[in-house]
Design an enzyme around this catalytic site. Structure first.
Site, PDB file in Angstrom:
ATOM      1  N   HIS A   1      -0.482  -3.533  -0.759  1.00  0.00           N
ATOM      2  CA  HIS A   1       0.916  -3.116  -0.927  1.00  0.00           C
ATOM      3  C   HIS A   1       1.174  -2.015   0.112  1.00  0.00           C
ATOM      4  CE1 HIS A   1      -0.037  -4.190  -5.207  1.00  0.00           C
ATOM      5  NE2 HIS A   1       1.220  -4.583  -5.263  1.00  0.00           N
TER       6      HIS A   1
ATOM      7  N   ASP B   1       0.061   1.420  -1.076  1.00  0.00           N
ATOM      8  CA  ASP B   1      -1.332   1.772  -1.349  1.00  0.00           C
ATOM      9  C   ASP B   1      -2.139   1.967  -0.075  1.00  0.00           C
ATOM     10  OD1 ASP B   1      -1.679  -1.436  -2.775  1.00  0.00           O
ATOM     11  OD2 ASP B   1      -2.440  -0.911  -0.813  1.00  0.00           O
TER      12      ASP B   1
END
Ligand code: XUL
Ligand code: CO
Length: 437
Positions: free
Chosen positions: A101, A104
């Site tokens: 993501h 992240d």
């Protein structure tokens, strides 16, 4: 850079007899199964969010993970260093793909422009590391659920500016996914659902979600991103009801809003369980609709009703997954993506290796079993026999549209009753499956 896992050698295949916990007993990347290497069948992928960002907290206590390479800050430098550690881990493990993501891999900044700059700084390192190791991006995605602006959802938020911000975030995530040569892009609902129907305009929210996905398809076309889009079904958590509840609901949504040719499904085992289905069921629903794209491999706990995201080790489960996958022609752009996390009690770095080795071996074993079942053809033969009445005569005429209610009534009035049924042989078939395990 100092090695993060100095005591771990590259994980090797040692065969089923090996007692070495840091070796593969079934996953042998170059070994062919039915003319295709295990590497190409399985296309294993490590997820960044669990493996490198999950602190292993639960609702009753903070994270326990010991990650000596972390400097304890949320800086870009720490994120860049972590990215290098991730590639050291993956190179030692031998998985060909990974997934992330946006938030992240890089810290969220004070505003969108700063977040984009942070992401670019980490993407630069990801690109270098991809080139150094040959590890590729299976799919990218955007986190449209953690920040408080998304408390009511992103594409389905009643706040149009949350929708706008999410659009900008996905635009950037698509740019970097393209830059990194990503083979796909996944939409998981995040908070696209509702907590309470009294304050929800469901129709309007679904239309907004469809509009959002169409904008993504249009933008991909505009920038020449040719990767596969996926939507990932999940029935609940964090919302009480997520719109992309299961494979069938996703197919219906995609068809209703003219998106079925643009998105395939990324199915996740624990999400299937939460939906009251087996993964086998979800794979058959997607496969028979021509939208079986990729899988998020994990498992739930039979006694816990939440998304525990455990590493899969059950051979029966992996055999079912691989049997369905082979039946529908295998992965094109997708892969076996370990959307799984180690337990809170498994806090040491080496546990990340044990977890992935177990998952990879379970899937490789499942692949070999599924292939043997197919090559043998006994199960397929029993299935064919079960539907034999449809292969000729009356069955064939019904399937080809040569019969109607009136003509069938005439036949049944003459016969008086249907031909007797044959046994489904469920127990015999379950016993047969066990002979391959
Ligand atoms: C959440 C989940 C996500 C998606 C990607 O349950 O599975 O991690 O896979 O957003
Ligand atoms: Co997932």
């Amino acid at each position: 850079m100092k090695a993060a896992f100095p005591e771990i050698e590259t994980i090797r295949f040692e065969g089923p007899e090996s007692k070495n916990p840091l070796a593969f007993r079934h996953y042998h990347a170059d070994e062919k199964v039915g003319g295709k290497t295990m590497r190409d069948h399985l296309r294993f992928s490590v997820v960044y969010w669990h493996t490198f960002r999950n602190p292993l907290a639960d609702p009753f206590g903070p994270g326990t993970a010991v990650r000596p390479w972390e400097d304890g800050t949320d800086s870009v430098e720490n994120a860049q260093n972590r990215a290098r550690v991730a590639f050291e881990f993956m190179q030692k493990l031998g998985n060909p793909y990974y997934a992330f993501h946006d938030r992240d891999v890089a810290p969220e900044g004070a505003n969108l422009a700063e977040s984009n700059r942070n992401l670019d700084a980490v993407v630069k390192v990801l690109k270098e590391e991809q080139q150094r190791t040959g590890i590729k991006l299976l799919w990218g995605t955007a986190n449209l659920f953690s920040n408080r602006r998304y408390m009511h959802g992103a594409a389905t938020s009643p706040n149009c500016e949350a929708f706008a911000f999410a659009a900008a975030q996905v635009k950037k995530a698509l740019d970097v996914t393209k830059e990194l040569g990503g083979q796909g892009y996944t939409f998981w609902g995040g908070r696209e659902g509702y907590q309470n129907l009294w304050n929800t305009n469901m129709k309007r929210e679904l239309e907004h979600l469809a509009k959002f996905l169409h904008m993504a398809v249009d933008y991909a076309k505009e920038i020449g991103f040719t990767g596969q889009f996926y939507i990932e079904p999940k029935p609940k958590e964090p919302t009480k009801h997520q719109y992309d509840a299961d494979a069938a609901a996703c197919c219906n949504f995609l068809r209703e809003y003219g998106l079925i040719d643009h998105l395939k499904l990324n199915l996740e085992t624990n999400h299937a369980t939460l939906a009251g289905h087996t993964m086998h069921h979800e794979m058959e629903v997607a496969g028979s609709s021509g939208v079986l794209g990729s899988i998020d491999a994990n498992t739930g706990d039979m006694l816990l009703g939440w998304d525990t995201d455990q590493f899969p080790t059950d051979i029966y489960l992996t055999t079912q997954c691989m049997y369905s996958l082979l039946k529908y022609g295998g992965f094109k752009t997708g892969g076996v993506n370990f959307d799984a996390k180690v337990r809170r009690e498994s806090f040491e770095p080496v546990d990340l290796f044990h977890a992935h080795i177990g998952g990879m071996d379970a899937f490789a074993h499942g692949l070999k079993i599924a292939h043997a079942m197919m090559a043998d053809g006994k199960l397929e033969g029993l299935l064919k026999e079960r539907y034999a009445s449809w292969d000729s005569g009356l069955g064939k005429e019904i399937e080809s549209g040569k019969q109607s209610f009136k003509s069938l009534e005439k036949i049944m009035l003459e016969k008086g009753d249907a031909a007797p049924n044959r046994s489904g042989r469920q127990e015999m078939i379950e016993n047969l499956i066990n002979t391959y395990l």
